[in-house]
Design an enzyme around this catalytic site. Sequence first.
Site, PDB file in Angstrom:
ATOM      1  N   CYS A  17      22.976  34.079  -2.729  1.00 27.17           N
ATOM      2  CA  CYS A  17      22.350  33.063  -1.884  1.00 27.17           C
ATOM      3  C   CYS A  17      22.037  31.853  -2.745  1.00 27.17           C
ATOM      4  CB  CYS A  17      21.073  33.586  -1.230  1.00 27.17           C
ATOM      5  SG  CYS A  17      19.766  34.005  -2.411  1.00 27.17           S
ATOM      6  N   CYS A  20      19.478  32.351  -5.429  1.00 21.55           N
ATOM      7  CA  CYS A  20      20.034  32.864  -6.685  1.00 21.55           C
ATOM      8  C   CYS A  20      20.515  31.703  -7.552  1.00 21.55           C
ATOM      9  CB  CYS A  20      21.209  33.811  -6.419  1.00 21.55           C
ATOM     10  SG  CYS A  20      20.807  35.313  -5.506  1.00 21.55           S
ATOM     11  N   CYS A  93      31.424  46.422 -31.818  1.00 18.73           N
ATOM     12  CA  CYS A  93      29.995  46.124 -31.937  1.00 18.73           C
ATOM     13  C   CYS A  93      29.807  44.626 -32.134  1.00 18.73           C
ATOM     14  CB  CYS A  93      29.371  46.881 -33.122  1.00 18.73           C
ATOM     15  SG  CYS A  93      30.089  46.400 -34.715  1.00 18.73           S
ATOM     16  N   CYS A  96      31.269  43.154 -35.302  1.00 14.98           N
ATOM     17  CA  CYS A  96      32.697  42.820 -35.210  1.00 14.98           C
ATOM     18  C   CYS A  96      32.865  41.395 -34.695  1.00 14.98           C
ATOM     19  CB  CYS A  96      33.418  43.785 -34.261  1.00 14.98           C
ATOM     20  SG  CYS A  96      33.484  45.506 -34.817  1.00 14.98           S
ATOM     21  N   ASP A 519      43.644  -3.918  -0.174  1.00 16.15           N
ATOM     22  CA  ASP A 519      44.333  -4.787  -1.115  1.00 16.15           C
ATOM     23  C   ASP A 519      45.803  -4.864  -0.682  1.00 16.15           C
ATOM     24  OD1 ASP A 519      44.842  -6.248  -3.534  1.00 16.15           O
ATOM     25  OD2 ASP A 519      45.729  -4.405  -4.331  1.00 16.15           O
ATOM     26  N   ASP A 726      44.092  -0.548  -6.087  1.00 18.33           N
ATOM     27  CA  ASP A 726      44.829   0.182  -7.127  1.00 18.33           C
ATOM     28  C   ASP A 726      43.924   0.796  -8.176  1.00 18.33           C
ATOM     29  OD1 ASP A 726      44.021  -1.941  -8.683  1.00 18.33           O
ATOM     30  OD2 ASP A 726      46.007  -2.826  -8.890  1.00 18.33           O
ATOM     31  N   ASP A 730      40.928  -3.812  -8.947  1.00 17.96           N
ATOM     32  CA  ASP A 730      39.963  -3.751  -7.855  1.00 17.96           C
ATOM     33  C   ASP A 730      38.751  -2.883  -8.186  1.00 17.96           C
ATOM     34  OD1 ASP A 730      41.696  -5.269  -6.182  1.00 17.96           O
ATOM     35  OD2 ASP A 730      42.872  -3.472  -5.840  1.00 17.96           O
TER      36      ASP A 730
END
Length: 831
Positions: A17, A20, A93, A96, A519, A726, A730
């Site tokens: 929801c 959350c 682990c 590592c 334009d 463009d 503009d």
Amino acid sequence: MTETTKKVTLDVGGMHCTACAASVERALRKLDGVREASVNFPLHLAVVEADAGLDPTLFVTAVEKLGFTALVKENPLSGGARRLSFSVEGMHCAACARTLERELTKVTGVRAASVNFPQKRAFVEADPEGISAGALEEAAGKVGFALKPLAKSTEAEDLAGKELAEAKRRMIFAWSLGIPSAILMILHEMGIKIPPDLTQHLLLEQLLSGAIIFWAGWDTISRAFKQILRLQTSMDTLITLGTLASFASGLLKIAGLPVVSYAMVGGMIMAFHLTGRYLETGARTRATKEIAKLLEMGAKRATVERNGSVVEVDVEELVPGDVMRVRPGEKIPQDGEIVEGTSSIDESMISGEPLPVVRKAGEAVTGATINLDGFLRIRVTRIGAESFLSQIISLVQEAQGTKVPIQAFADRITSVFVPVVTVLSALSFALLFFFPNVFAPFIAAASRLLPWIPPDMPVFSRALSAAIATLVIACPCALGLATPTALMVGTGMSAKRGVLFRNGEAVQTMKAVDVVLLDKTGTVTLGRPKVERIAPAPGMTEADLLRLALALETPSEHPLSRAIVEHAATAGMTAEPVERFQVTPGRGVSGVVDGRTVYAGNLAWLSETNSDASPGKSILSDELTRVLEEGTAAAATPVLLWDEERVLGLFLLADEIKPESVASVERLRHMGKKVVLVTGDVRRSAERIGAMLGMDEIVAEVLPQDKMSVVERFQAAGHTVAMVGDGINDAPALKKANVGIAMGTGTDIAREAGDVVLVRGNLESLVEAFLIADAMFRKIRQNLFWAFFYNVVAIPLAFVGLLHPLLAEAAMALSSINVVTNSLRLRKLRL
């Protein structure tokens, strides 16, 4: 975002929801070094803007503390860096993970590395060039680990797939016990007890219900308590309180108190909740498949020339400068420039146009387009987040992660919904328990129509039933899903049509647009003007005039300049050097050619320079005046050439109107919009084009910097304005307009300045953009109406005890699914 900050995107799993999502937002914002955090509930994405040196694993840890899962996604990084993602084999682990991090950091070109042990993932931030996945894999192998590159979509797909599979597993388990529970509950209501001993029957209820609540629903319950410990609430809080209260009623019954046992109801509530979660997750997964389809467009492997040999590599291993070999029928793996070969390219995924385009050496090509009939060697120019396809996906995800203004009201409600509902639930219990006669007439009348409201129910049981029903019926899920699901489906669908909404606000604003400013060059016309006529002054030849113009126009990038240069190139001319070259925006260019200052520009600039340098002199000869008048009458654009003494001649250039422009303008007007042509062209030429297109108004001879004033004029008159241009000249007007709409041109898409980008660059896409925005906003309003209507009607019924908790949970789950499926109907939109 500056060089001192970075954006990190997380896939967040387990949210059910908007409460959350709000909890995750708050947790991320509390971290030192985090500037901003926003969470999109339907997409399950969190975007964090933080200090550049902050380790992303801190974000993952913060999210996981709330009971959710998190995974770092690939992001565009500051300083041109890129992020590589790997799965890791051989880690056992956390030590590592630290060992692998240190080894990866030693690789030349690696800026930072982080390894997540629980998720078996490694993330490397590296220089944009000079490093490959192979070098990292080799470094990991030295310390006994194996790295496997992840495709861009793999991480999200893994997380979504695992979440969907887990939701399905929990739902199946819940119903495998919930169906027997329901049968036992029905038999019990009929006076048949299995087993016949009441105590044993109650114990069986507790056993079945407990297994559903505390095993299938443990994820929900544990997450709720984690949030409560941090003074946060969500939908999980309401479900947990409701199911535990139901379970507790069974314990009270076993203890001998005169109450009705709702233990079975608690298990069924959790089963319905888990079903809703599964259906919602599945619907959300289907809603995001438009992004997956975009990802699938790209090639997976590339044939590349390296160290004098030809090898095949994963697309993720390409670096700028690599030369790819693309055979006929293959997808072009990455954006690049053709260095050898000519071929027809199917660019329909960019332009939507079915006809192929011929590309030759020196021209740019886009990754994921298809090489049809020629062998090509292509030099890679852009990779990763900088590629066209990645930019498309980024824009779509950016839009899906934003909010529509109409959502603000719903967000304010959902932010306080759970605490308010909890108070209402407690109040309902108190009123029905301490003042049972207040609602007695209503309950007596309802009991004759509703079988789940027995008139002789114990006071405590009735109060508990109302409290539980209030808790579960009022979950704000449908409210939270109403806007973002429609936005998510709509933007994904529109992306396939070449219409990219960059933010949700544009969707709502486009609904109100009543003035569309267009334009001319490149918007209603093709933007590729051609020289139609050359008119030299007495004493000049066409060749002399073209030679001077070529020298002067070569350094310019203006479309009119390019047209003159291309015309001279076809005549076999080469440009002479020009000194002191200067561009005067909205006027033209000037420079010194052959020792004299020469100007090329429009009539207005000629008048200005003539009045300053040679007052009283005639500007144009009669012959040039006649040519100029004929050209403007035919909608041609004049470019005049003069020096400090006299006018040397003029060029007439014509830009062809796009085939679809006339019909598109007519459709816009039919939709009730005033369509205005805004151009720097001379008035007579602009009026002729405007008449051909059926424009409502024409604003001509406007400098680029003055287009913003045109926008402001219409806004001051009370209009909602969309500016279409463009995206470069503009840009000020696009930003000032209520909605800026940029005409995209494939690989230039990231530079566009608009709120909406039309990839195909034609007015048909503009009409589609308005229709899609209107459809999306209509769905949003429908979703919000039904979500509000549902809660307004359902909560009072539950509050006074007229709604059974089981029906309340079923209705709550169905309301969320209704919102999602209503949004999914956008896929069937016909334009």
